[in-house]
Motif scaffolding. Structure first.
Motif, PDB file in Angstrom:
ATOM      1  N   LYS A 155       0.858  -1.185   0.000  1.00  0.00           N
ATOM      2  CA  LYS A 155       0.000   0.000   0.000  1.00  0.00           C
ATOM      3  C   LYS A 155       0.892   1.232   0.000  1.00  0.00           C
ATOM      4  O   LYS A 155       1.729   1.401   0.893  1.00  0.00           O
ATOM      5  CB  LYS A 155      -0.900  -0.008   1.240  1.00  0.00           C
TER       6      LYS A 155
ATOM      7  N   LYS B 288       0.727   5.539  -1.201  1.00  0.00           N
ATOM      8  CA  LYS B 288       0.005   6.662  -1.798  1.00  0.00           C
ATOM      9  C   LYS B 288       0.729   7.946  -1.438  1.00  0.00           C
ATOM     10  O   LYS B 288       1.174   8.119  -0.303  1.00  0.00           O
ATOM     11  CB  LYS B 288      -1.424   6.712  -1.267  1.00  0.00           C
TER      12      LYS B 288
ATOM     13  N   GLY C 197       2.041   4.376   3.550  1.00  0.00           N
ATOM     14  CA  GLY C 197       2.976   3.292   3.266  1.00  0.00           C
ATOM     15  C   GLY C 197       4.367   3.585   3.792  1.00  0.00           C
ATOM     16  O   GLY C 197       5.343   2.988   3.333  1.00  0.00           O
TER      17      GLY C 197
END
Length: 90
Positions: A4, A6, A19
């Motif tokens: 993950k 972003k 993240g």
């Protein structure tokens, strides 16, 4: 949290990164992060971390962001600029 990742930048002043594993270093001109997708170096002026939650992997920062540099994680691939001697002796 693995995978993950972003990055949201608003008006080059407000930053949210998801993240984040670890903050490697930071000062007014540069923030270096270890993220789930490798290393991220943020450069600019007047940079400061406003919030950090490593359990959730979130970081928010403010300042004037001039550049972002992404590098592969050492465990996932070769980091550009890595010392040739270190690679040979590995």
């Amino acid at each position: 949290m693995e995978g993950k990742h972003k990055v949201i930048l608003t008006d080059r002043k407000y930053l949210l990164v998801e993240g984040v594993r670890h903050v490697e270093s930071f000062d007014d001109n540069e923030i270096t992060l270890d993220t789930t997708m490798g290393f991220l170096t943020l450069k600019g002026e007047g940079l400061h971390i406003t919030q950090l939650d490593l359990q959730k992997g979130n970081l928010t920062a403010e300042g004037f962001f001039a550049s972002f540099l992404f590098q592969e994680d050492k465990g996932r691939g070769r980091v550009k600029g890595k010392n040739v001697l270190k690679r040979l002796l590995k």
